[in-house]
Design an enzyme around this catalytic site. Structure first.
Site, PDB file in Angstrom:
ATOM      1  N   TRP A   1     -14.872 -16.299  17.935  1.00 17.37           N
ATOM      2  CA  TRP A   1     -14.158 -15.887  19.149  1.00 17.37           C
ATOM      3  C   TRP A   1     -12.864 -15.209  18.726  1.00 17.37           C
ATOM      4  O   TRP A   1     -12.109 -15.747  17.916  1.00 17.37           O
ATOM      5  CB  TRP A   1     -13.887 -17.133  19.992  1.00 17.37           C
ATOM      6  CG  TRP A   1     -13.150 -16.902  21.269  1.00 17.37           C
ATOM      7  CD1 TRP A   1     -13.448 -16.010  22.246  1.00 17.37           C
ATOM      8  CD2 TRP A   1     -11.998 -17.624  21.724  1.00 17.37           C
ATOM      9  NE1 TRP A   1     -12.552 -16.120  23.285  1.00 17.37           N
ATOM     10  CE2 TRP A   1     -11.645 -17.103  22.989  1.00 17.37           C
ATOM     11  CE3 TRP A   1     -11.225 -18.664  21.187  1.00 17.37           C
ATOM     12  CZ2 TRP A   1     -10.560 -17.570  23.719  1.00 17.37           C
ATOM     13  CZ3 TRP A   1     -10.157 -19.139  21.920  1.00 17.37           C
ATOM     14  CH2 TRP A   1      -9.833 -18.594  23.163  1.00 17.37           C
TER      15      TRP A   1
ATOM     16  N   ASP B   1     -13.661 -26.878  18.159  1.00 20.60           N
ATOM     17  CA  ASP B   1     -13.440 -26.163  19.416  1.00 20.60           C
ATOM     18  C   ASP B   1     -14.689 -26.370  20.259  1.00 20.60           C
ATOM     19  O   ASP B   1     -15.777 -25.895  19.911  1.00 20.60           O
ATOM     20  CB  ASP B   1     -13.208 -24.672  19.155  1.00 20.60           C
ATOM     21  CG  ASP B   1     -12.841 -23.914  20.423  1.00 20.60           C
ATOM     22  OD1 ASP B   1     -12.739 -24.543  21.499  1.00 20.60           O
ATOM     23  OD2 ASP B   1     -12.653 -22.684  20.349  1.00 20.60           O
TER      24      ASP B   1
ATOM     25  N   LYS C   1     -15.703 -23.336  31.669  1.00 21.29           N
ATOM     26  CA  LYS C   1     -17.098 -22.931  31.805  1.00 21.29           C
ATOM     27  C   LYS C   1     -17.943 -24.005  32.495  1.00 21.29           C
ATOM     28  O   LYS C   1     -18.617 -23.732  33.484  1.00 21.29           O
ATOM     29  CB  LYS C   1     -17.689 -22.619  30.423  1.00 21.29           C
ATOM     30  CG  LYS C   1     -16.950 -21.554  29.635  1.00 21.29           C
ATOM     31  CD  LYS C   1     -17.010 -20.203  30.324  1.00 21.29           C
ATOM     32  CE  LYS C   1     -16.564 -19.080  29.395  1.00 21.29           C
ATOM     33  NZ  LYS C   1     -15.177 -19.223  28.922  1.00 21.29           N
TER      34      LYS C   1
END
Length: 343
Positions: A136, A218, A254
């Site tokens: 990312w 993460d 999300k």
């Protein structure tokens, strides 16, 4: 002359620039596969029914107010968020603490700020931070902005064989400096979607434990890789079971569809209560000079849902990244064409 005349125009943030380009595109077949966001079958923003239900509960609860939360955040949120990452009874509560953060990015940022100040010596900006190749795009920027001067890549994606480059990954773990920080994707690796198997995670953990490497998970997509919160947390829980002290950044943007509420959590696993309390005391200082005090709305939404068995059962993923019954064939054909045409 303006005092700002020497300011250089920054390059637009890629993912948001892509959304702007999508909005400006006049093609009737366009599909936005950039930002992972819930959508209706008409491609419109969609709020989870359980979120709407909990919003009404909050609105009608006269006990709630707008007083400041504790600096580290809403206690019920922090406890329940850490619980879904670590599982039931895996650790003593005296070993686990958390910081409510502004999304997963905020959790990474607070963790990075702490590590720069206290990991591998005091204010050691030279400690290498390793992120996967690819990763990312914000991972590099978050650690660099926290003051780390040596952000490196570790081997991850094997382009030739279209899968995990485990040998390269393990090789980088073996040759990196001790006390290096490794950012690991807990599940649903962004952007490849390729995760290590449980057996591969075991090999990764063995090397990281032996070489005294710092683990920073993460976890932005728990529940999205396998459809199971438990399976998607397997790697985190395995590392904890081995005795790692570590950080885990969690995002609820999300899996709850709370993109603009900025609901994140930094779970901290320490060796014992004494170490944990000293870490949390310093986290308070960092938070105080960063956002000072966290917002309550999103945290309450998540906490109420996670602590109610009935509401928890109603929470689930429906549709992501603009895919609908009307465009899925078109997207599938387009992906097939792109993948099979790669040179």
């Amino acid at each position: 002359m303006s005092v700002f005349s020497e300011v250089v125009q920054a390059v637009p943030v890629a993912v948001f620039k892509l959304t702007q380009d999508f909005n400006n595109d006049q093609d009737p077949n366009k599909v936005n596969l950039g930002v992972g966001a819930y959508r209706t079958d008409e491609g419109k923003p969609w709020v989870l029914p359980v979120v709407k239900k909990v919003e009404k509960v909050i609105a009608h609860d006269d006990r709630l107010n707008h007083e400041y939360l504790p600096i580290l955040g809403l206690p019920d949120f922090r406890a329940s968020a850490s619980k879904i990452a670590l599982g039931e009874d895996i650790l003593s509560p005296l070993q686990v603490g958390a910081v409510q953060c502004l999304g997963g990015t905020g959790a990474l940022k607070i963790g990075a700020e702490f590590l720069r100040r206290f990991h591998n010596g005091s204010n050691n900006t030279k400690t290498p931070v390793y992120v996967s190749s690819p990763t990312w795009e914000n991972h590099n920027a978050v650690f660099a902005s926290a003051g780390f001067e040596d952000v490196r890549s570790y081997k991850y994606w094997d382009a030739e064989n279209r899968g995990l480059d485990l040998a390269g990954f393990l090789g980088d773990l073996e040759t990196c400096p001790e006390n290096s920080i490794f950012v690991l994707h807990a599940c649903a690796h962004n952007p490849t979607g390729t995760d290590p198997t449980q057996e591969q995670w075991m090999k990764i953990a063995e090397v990281m434990m032996r070489r005294r490497l710092f683990v920073f998970f993460d976890s932005a997509y728990q529940g999205f890789a396998s459809g199971s919160l438990e399976k998607d947390a397997w790697a985190i829980r395995y590392f904890v079971s081995l005795g790692f002290e570590m950080f885990c950044a969690q995002s609820f943007s999300k899996n709850f569809g709370l993109y603009n509420e900025r609901v994140g959590n930094l779970t901290i696993v320490a060796r014992d209560a004494d170490n944990l309390q000293r870490v949390l005391s310093q986290m308070e200082k960092i938070v105080r000079t960063t956002w000072s005090n966290p917002p309550s709305q999103g945290a309450r939404l998540v906490a109420l849902t996670l602590t109610s068995p009935q509401l928890f059962d109603e929470c689930g993923r429906i549709n992501m990244c603009g895919l609908t019954t009307k465009n899925i064939d078109y997207v599938a054909q387009s992906i097939h064409l792109a993948v099979t045409s790669v040179q």
